[in-house]
Design a protein around this motif. Structure first.
Motif, PDB file in Angstrom:
ATOM      1  N   GLY A  51       0.812  -1.207   0.000  1.00 38.22           N
ATOM      2  CA  GLY A  51       0.000   0.000   0.000  1.00 38.22           C
ATOM      3  C   GLY A  51       0.843   1.253   0.000  1.00 38.22           C
ATOM      4  N   LEU A  52       1.983   1.217  -0.697  1.00 45.39           N
ATOM      5  CA  LEU A  52       2.958   2.297  -0.640  1.00 45.39           C
ATOM      6  C   LEU A  52       2.538   3.488  -1.497  1.00 45.39           C
ATOM      7  N   PRO A  53       2.537   4.698  -0.937  1.00 47.00           N
ATOM      8  CA  PRO A  53       2.249   5.889  -1.732  1.00 47.00           C
ATOM      9  C   PRO A  53       3.426   6.217  -2.643  1.00 47.00           C
ATOM     10  N   VAL A  54       3.150   7.040  -3.667  1.00 46.53           N
ATOM     11  CA  VAL A  54       4.120   7.326  -4.722  1.00 46.53           C
ATOM     12  C   VAL A  54       4.472   8.809  -4.718  1.00 46.53           C
ATOM     13  N   ILE A  55       5.757   9.117  -4.826  1.00 42.46           N
ATOM     14  CA  ILE A  55       6.219  10.485  -5.069  1.00 42.46           C
ATOM     15  C   ILE A  55       6.930  10.526  -6.411  1.00 42.46           C
ATOM     16  N   LEU A  56       6.467  11.380  -7.308  1.00 38.38           N
ATOM     17  CA  LEU A  56       7.186  11.671  -8.543  1.00 38.38           C
ATOM     18  C   LEU A  56       8.115  12.842  -8.257  1.00 38.38           C
ATOM     19  N   LEU A  57       9.415  12.654  -8.453  1.00 36.29           N
ATOM     20  CA  LEU A  57      10.413  13.653  -8.086  1.00 36.29           C
ATOM     21  C   LEU A  57      11.060  14.235  -9.333  1.00 36.29           C
ATOM     22  N   SER A  58      10.877  15.550  -9.532  1.00 34.07           N
ATOM     23  CA  SER A  58      11.390  16.249 -10.707  1.00 34.07           C
ATOM     24  C   SER A  58      12.684  16.975 -10.361  1.00 34.07           C
TER      25      SER A  58
ATOM     26  N   ALA B 293      19.960  19.112 -27.876  1.00 37.71           N
ATOM     27  CA  ALA B 293      20.303  20.533 -27.739  1.00 37.71           C
ATOM     28  C   ALA B 293      19.684  21.408 -28.814  1.00 37.71           C
ATOM     29  N   ASP B 294      19.459  20.873 -30.010  1.00 37.85           N
ATOM     30  CA  ASP B 294      18.948  21.673 -31.119  1.00 37.85           C
ATOM     31  C   ASP B 294      17.450  21.507 -31.344  1.00 37.85           C
ATOM     32  N   LEU B 295      16.772  20.818 -30.448  1.00 40.04           N
ATOM     33  CA  LEU B 295      15.344  20.554 -30.642  1.00 40.04           C
ATOM     34  C   LEU B 295      14.492  21.688 -30.080  1.00 40.04           C
ATOM     35  N   PRO B 296      13.276  21.864 -30.621  1.00 42.68           N
ATOM     36  CA  PRO B 296      12.361  22.868 -30.049  1.00 42.68           C
ATOM     37  C   PRO B 296      12.121  22.585 -28.568  1.00 42.68           C
ATOM     38  N   GLY B 297      12.128  23.645 -27.764  1.00 40.45           N
ATOM     39  CA  GLY B 297      11.940  23.499 -26.327  1.00 40.45           C
ATOM     40  C   GLY B 297      13.229  23.521 -25.541  1.00 40.45           C
ATOM     41  N   ALA B 298      14.369  23.305 -26.231  1.00 40.67           N
ATOM     42  CA  ALA B 298      15.660  23.321 -25.537  1.00 40.67           C
ATOM     43  C   ALA B 298      15.964  24.741 -25.054  1.00 40.67           C
ATOM     44  N   PRO B 299      16.732  24.882 -23.997  1.00 42.73           N
ATOM     45  CA  PRO B 299      17.354  23.808 -23.210  1.00 42.73           C
ATOM     46  C   PRO B 299      16.527  23.332 -22.021  1.00 42.73           C
ATOM     47  N   LEU B 300      15.435  24.008 -21.687  1.00 42.37           N
ATOM     48  CA  LEU B 300      14.743  23.712 -20.430  1.00 42.37           C
ATOM     49  C   LEU B 300      13.516  22.812 -20.591  1.00 42.37           C
ATOM     50  N   PHE B 301      12.932  22.757 -21.784  1.00 50.20           N
ATOM     51  CA  PHE B 301      11.851  21.809 -22.083  1.00 50.20           C
ATOM     52  C   PHE B 301      10.730  21.850 -21.044  1.00 50.20           C
ATOM     53  N   TRP B 302      10.201  23.060 -20.788  1.00 50.16           N
ATOM     54  CA  TRP B 302       9.228  23.222 -19.707  1.00 50.16           C
ATOM     55  C   TRP B 302       7.983  22.369 -19.910  1.00 50.16           C
ATOM     56  N   ARG B 303       7.509  22.231 -21.151  1.00 48.71           N
ATOM     57  CA  ARG B 303       6.291  21.450 -21.387  1.00 48.71           C
ATOM     58  C   ARG B 303       6.577  19.952 -21.301  1.00 48.71           C
ATOM     59  N   SER B 304       7.670  19.521 -21.898  1.00 46.29           N
ATOM     60  CA  SER B 304       8.014  18.104 -21.895  1.00 46.29           C
ATOM     61  C   SER B 304       8.233  17.575 -20.481  1.00 46.29           C
ATOM     62  N   ARG B 305       8.826  18.402 -19.614  1.00 46.10           N
ATOM     63  CA  ARG B 305       9.068  17.967 -18.237  1.00 46.10           C
ATOM     64  C   ARG B 305       7.750  17.585 -17.556  1.00 46.10           C
TER      65      ARG B 305
ATOM     66  N   THR C 182      14.541  11.181 -15.862  1.00 41.30           N
ATOM     67  CA  THR C 182      15.525  12.075 -16.455  1.00 41.30           C
ATOM     68  C   THR C 182      14.802  12.883 -17.523  1.00 41.30           C
ATOM     69  N   HIS C 183      14.561  14.173 -17.236  1.00 40.26           N
ATOM     70  CA  HIS C 183      13.879  15.042 -18.193  1.00 40.26           C
ATOM     71  C   HIS C 183      14.812  15.389 -19.356  1.00 40.26           C
ATOM     72  N   LEU C 184      14.233  15.858 -20.456  1.00 40.22           N
ATOM     73  CA  LEU C 184      15.029  16.249 -21.614  1.00 40.22           C
ATOM     74  C   LEU C 184      15.975  17.397 -21.307  1.00 40.22           C
ATOM     75  N   SER C 185      15.695  18.158 -20.260  1.00 35.27           N
ATOM     76  CA  SER C 185      16.566  19.274 -19.883  1.00 35.27           C
ATOM     77  C   SER C 185      17.863  18.821 -19.232  1.00 35.27           C
ATOM     78  N   SER C 186      17.994  17.545 -18.909  1.00 36.04           N
ATOM     79  CA  SER C 186      19.186  17.047 -18.239  1.00 36.04           C
ATOM     80  C   SER C 186      20.425  17.238 -19.111  1.00 36.04           C
ATOM     81  N   ARG C 187      21.517  17.667 -18.490  1.00 38.95           N
ATOM     82  CA  ARG C 187      22.778  17.813 -19.226  1.00 38.95           C
ATOM     83  C   ARG C 187      23.267  16.475 -19.757  1.00 38.95           C
ATOM     84  N   THR C 188      22.832  15.379 -19.196  1.00 41.52           N
ATOM     85  CA  THR C 188      23.238  14.067 -19.701  1.00 41.52           C
ATOM     86  C   THR C 188      22.682  13.804 -21.100  1.00 41.52           C
ATOM     87  N   LEU C 189      21.680  14.577 -21.513  1.00 42.47           N
ATOM     88  CA  LEU C 189      21.057  14.382 -22.831  1.00 42.47           C
ATOM     89  C   LEU C 189      21.378  15.501 -23.813  1.00 42.47           C
TER      90      LEU C 189
END
Length: 314
Positions: free
Chosen positions: A40-47, A92-104, A80-87
């Motif tokens: 019965g564990l509750p869930v936290i989504l962590l951004s 980097a050249d896609l619409p929404g970069a670098p922060l991708f507020w909607r995709s997050r 791992t959101h698209l804004s992550s430096r690992t990606l």
């Protein structure tokens, strides 16, 4: 009084859980941390936020929060959101970069849509989580993502259309050092990299939430308003809301993004332990009727001469 924290139970952490998402340039990858026992564990989504480090802004960051929350009985899911430096090399050249507020924000919806897939993918998790008890938490830019999911509106700077990304499946949220109001307040040298901050409307953020702000978190790169800017998601949103102001805390809130992280300017293990205990208590008391964890934690950590912060609610 000491906020020192001892994990309540061993924790299992599993990554990556890979969710293919049509139209997303790379698969959505997750880390899932769970207590070794319990049902019965509750869930936290962590951004995650958007700091200078590569891996803290990914599912590999925020161990001080994720591990402790899981030890206290939560299933913690970190995308791992698209804004992550690992990606960066992929997006980097896609619409929404670098922060991708909607995709997050959309990432979190995809996770909620497929909680059953996540549950089956993680060893020893099947049948143990309670999908009806789900919350979101986020730090810095992640706090902004959480605010969107809790009801904050954004006027898309590219289209002029109001974006409503409210997620009704979320019961509560925690905003950690989230950005404040836009408009004329957004006058710092970095303001142009986040034009969507200018149009945020917290008046529609109706879901119950805890806003956590440091009284030394002076984000001059975005605004000259001062530390109170980070209290705006509380001040400008309707109730029910609670504001936790931490004494002496800067943007890292003592170091929640990672263990011994160089980008943490205010490293303080006791502060991190207090953040863990108070946020977990808040969520338990919102997700479980009659749970008194929040009132107990507040009495222990926010009252008396050794108080680590103050609390106000509306």
């Amino acid at each position: 009084m000491s906020p020192s924290y001892t994990p309540a139970s061993p924790v299992l952490s599993y990554s990556p859980v890979v969710l293919p998402v049509p139209g997303r340039p790379v698969d959505l990858e997750l880390r899932v941390s769970v207590p070794a026992e319990g049902t019965g564990l509750p869930v936290i989504l962590l951004s995650h936020g958007h700091g200078r480090s590569n891996n803290l802004s990914s599912f590999n960051g925020y161990g001080p929060l994720a591990n402790a929350w899981a030890a206290l009985g939560f299933v913690v899911i970190q995308p791992t959101h698209l804004s992550s430096r690992t990606l960066s090399s992929h997006v980097a050249d896609l619409p929404g970069a670098p922060l991708f507020w909607r995709s997050r924000a959309e990432d979190m919806g995809h996770i909620l849509d497929r909680l059953d897939v996540v549950e089956q993918a993680v060893p020893q998790l099947a049948g143990r989580l309670d999908a009806s008890k789900t919350a979101v938490a986020g730090h810095s830019l992640g706090g902004f993502t959480a605010a969107q999911l809790l009801g904050a509106r954004i006027t898309d700077p590219d289209t002029g259309q109001v974006a409503d990304l409210t997620e009704p499946r979320l019961t509560a949220g925690v905003l950690l050092a989230a950005p404040g109001r836009g408009g004329d307040a957004l006058n710092g040298p970095y303001a142009e990299i986040a034009p969507f901050f200018r149009t945020v409307d917290y008046s529609a953020m109706a879901t119950q939430a805890l806003v956590v702000a440091g009284d030394k978190d002076d984000s001059r790169h975005f605004t000259d308003v001062g530390p109170q800017w980070h209290a705006d998601p509380y001040t400008l949103a309707p109730g029910p809301k609670t504001l936790l102001t931490l004494f002496g805390a800067e943007h890292g809130l003592g170091g929640i993004a990672g263990y011994d992280a160089a980008e943490t300017t205010d490293e303080n293990p006791d502060m991190v332990a207090a953040v863990v205990r108070l946020t977990a208590a808040y969520l338990r008391s919102r997700l479980f009727d009659g749970d008194e964890a929040w009132s107990v934690a507040c009495r222990a950590l926010t009252t008396g001469p050794d108080a680590l912060g103050r609390v106000e609610s509306k």
